[in-house]
Enzyme design. Sequence first.
Site, short mmCIF file in Angstrom:
data_model
loop_
_atom_site.label_atom_id
_atom_site.label_comp_id
_atom_site.label_asym_id
_atom_site.label_seq_id
_atom_site.Cartn_x
_atom_site.Cartn_y
_atom_site.Cartn_z
CG ASN A 152 -2.01 -1.04 1.11
OD1 ASN A 152 -2.85 -0.95 0.22
ND2 ASN A 152 -1.98 -2.05 1.96
CB ILE A 153 3.42 2.62 2.32
CG1 ILE A 153 2.45 2.61 3.49
CG2 ILE A 153 4.30 3.87 2.36
CD1 ILE A 153 3.11 2.50 4.86
CG ASP A 173 6.44 -6.82 -2.92
OD1 ASP A 173 6.47 -8.03 -2.59
OD2 ASP A 173 5.75 -5.97 -2.32
CB ALA A 234 9.72 0.43 6.23
NE ARG A 235 7.44 -1.12 12.60
CZ ARG A 235 6.43 -0.30 12.28
NH1 ARG A 235 6.64 0.81 11.62
NH2 ARG A 235 5.18 -0.60 12.66
CD GLU A 264 11.25 4.01 15.75
OE1 GLU A 264 10.09 3.88 16.15
OE2 GLU A 264 11.56 4.08 14.57
CG HIS A 284 7.63 5.47 14.09
ND1 HIS A 284 8.16 4.22 14.28
CD2 HIS A 284 6.55 5.28 13.31
CE1 HIS A 284 7.42 3.32 13.65
NE2 HIS A 284 6.43 3.95 13.04
CB ILE A 285 6.08 11.94 12.69
CG1 ILE A 285 7.11 12.34 11.62
CG2 ILE A 285 6.59 12.28 14.08
CD1 ILE A 285 7.06 13.79 11.22
N GLY A 286 5.31 9.07 10.61
CA GLY A 286 4.71 8.78 9.31
C GLY A 286 3.19 8.87 9.30
CB ALA A 287 0.62 7.01 10.88
P1 NAD Z 1 1.88 -3.69 2.96
O1 NAD Z 1 1.69 -4.97 3.67
O2 NAD Z 1 0.77 -3.14 2.14
O3 NAD Z 1 3.16 -3.79 2.01
C1 NAD Z 1 4.36 -4.41 2.37
C2 NAD Z 1 4.92 -5.04 1.13
O4 NAD Z 1 6.23 -5.55 1.41
C3 NAD Z 1 4.10 -6.23 0.61
O5 NAD Z 1 3.71 -6.00 -0.73
C4 NAD Z 1 5.05 -7.42 0.73
O6 NAD Z 1 4.88 -8.34 -0.34
C5 NAD Z 1 6.39 -6.73 0.66
N1 NAD Z 1 7.50 -7.50 1.24
C6 NAD Z 1 7.51 -8.24 2.36
N2 NAD Z 1 8.74 -8.76 2.57
C7 NAD Z 1 9.51 -8.34 1.54
C8 NAD Z 1 10.87 -8.52 1.18
N3 NAD Z 1 11.67 -9.29 1.93
N4 NAD Z 1 11.32 -7.93 0.07
C9 NAD Z 1 10.52 -7.16 -0.70
N5 NAD Z 1 9.22 -6.96 -0.42
C10 NAD Z 1 8.72 -7.54 0.69
O7 NAD Z 1 2.33 -2.65 4.07
P2 NAD Z 1 2.35 -1.07 3.95
O8 NAD Z 1 1.08 -0.52 4.46
O9 NAD Z 1 2.80 -0.67 2.60
O10 NAD Z 1 3.48 -0.74 5.04
C11 NAD Z 1 4.84 -1.07 4.82
C12 NAD Z 1 5.61 -0.92 6.12
O11 NAD Z 1 5.65 0.46 6.51
C13 NAD Z 1 4.94 -1.61 7.31
O12 NAD Z 1 5.33 -2.94 7.45
C14 NAD Z 1 5.37 -0.78 8.50
O13 NAD Z 1 6.50 -1.38 9.09
C15 NAD Z 1 5.77 0.54 7.91
N6 NAD Z 1 4.94 1.66 8.39
C16 NAD Z 1 5.55 2.74 8.94
C17 NAD Z 1 4.81 3.82 9.38
C18 NAD Z 1 5.45 5.05 9.94
O14 NAD Z 1 4.84 5.72 10.76
N7 NAD Z 1 6.64 5.40 9.54
C19 NAD Z 1 3.41 3.78 9.28
C20 NAD Z 1 2.82 2.68 8.68
C21 NAD Z 1 3.58 1.62 8.26
#
Ligand code: NAD
Length: 310
Positions: A152-153, A173, A234-235, A264, A284-287
């Site tokens: 999604n992101i 991916d 992401a993390r 964090e 960590h203010i993404g959301a």
């Molecule tokens: P999502 O589940 O929609 O997308 C994650 C994608 O990563 C999936 O398409 C999956 O197939 C792929 N993936 C998994 N393992 C992989 C690998 N080893 N190599 C390549 N691709 C791989 O999740 P999302 O909503 O897009 O969120 C992504 C990440 O962002 C979350 O897991 C979360 O840790 C992080 N996040 C951070 C914040 C923030 O505040 N900064 C907020 C929301 C989410």
Amino acid sequence: GAAAAAKPTVYVLDKFQPAVIEYVQDKFNAILPGMPGHEDWRAKAQYLLIRSSYLTAEDVENSPNLIAVGKQGVGIDKIDAKACAARGIKIFNTPGVNARAVAELALTLACSVARCVGTINRRQNAGQPVPKETCSGLILHKRPIGVIGMGNIGKTVATIFRGAYEAPIIAYDPYMPADAWSDLPHTRVSTVEELLRASDIVSVHVPLTESTRNLISMKELKLLGKEAIVINTARGGIINEADLETAVKEGIIWGAGLDCHEQEPPTFEKYSSMWQGNILSTPHIGAATEQTQIETGMAAARYLYEFTQS
Ligand code: NAD
């Protein structure tokens, strides 16, 4: 009355937006933090609502009645999903709901790093001279962006960069079907290495797992060019921080934007050295937009409630 007695009981482990609490109190018998008996949630709870709390294997073991968890946000790395799965405990997170907010922050970080906004602003605010010849930046127009994890992101980030900079999109991916992203022109690669060789900007959007920890270390950073920008919303831990700091300071890459850190919140003690380079960091203010907090909190509460009614 009878209707009130029929409401499912939920233990709310974190603070939520007022609109979310209102919904939760309408649909559930809600035990909020600080209410009498809240501390007994492990012994009692069938349903939990979580935003940022941990749910460890030990918590799960000590929660014999637990049936399901609503989790605001998409990341569930603070929840022991394995321990939950072993007991058949369901986790309802909110994928997709915060994608816009996180993707817009990824863009914010990338274009700020391109123009060294963080470094310039820091010097200016400390009363230091900021001659223009020390402020030279990069144009991002048509620079290829590599998106690691096109969920999604990742997809939202790619769409934004294409719109803003006419950026060619390089996608990695391995878990997505072949026709994923058919509505968005992109080049799909089958290794991280290929992606890094083809990209000027790299943005990671994968969950933190054992296979994504240190996904990008010095060996990978060296595949990028000296005008490359690395973004992690992401993390912490997906990009090796010590290597990233070295790569930026030695001019192996241009800079980096980090919303997520190995520690964090990122403290001055740990990160002040890193922050001297062109590394722009947010805690960590993404959301962290009110709209997103309401939408993700509501979604978690609603998914949990609908489950109790199914
Ligand atoms: P999502 O589940 O929609 O997308 C994650 C994608 O990563 C999936 O398409 C999956 O197939 C792929 N993936 C998994 N393992 C992989 C690998 N080893 N190599 C390549 N691709 C791989 O999740 P999302 O909503 O897009 O969120 C992504 C990440 O962002 C979350 O897991 C979360 O840790 C992080 N996040 C951070 C914040 C923030 O505040 N900064 C907020 C929301 C989410």
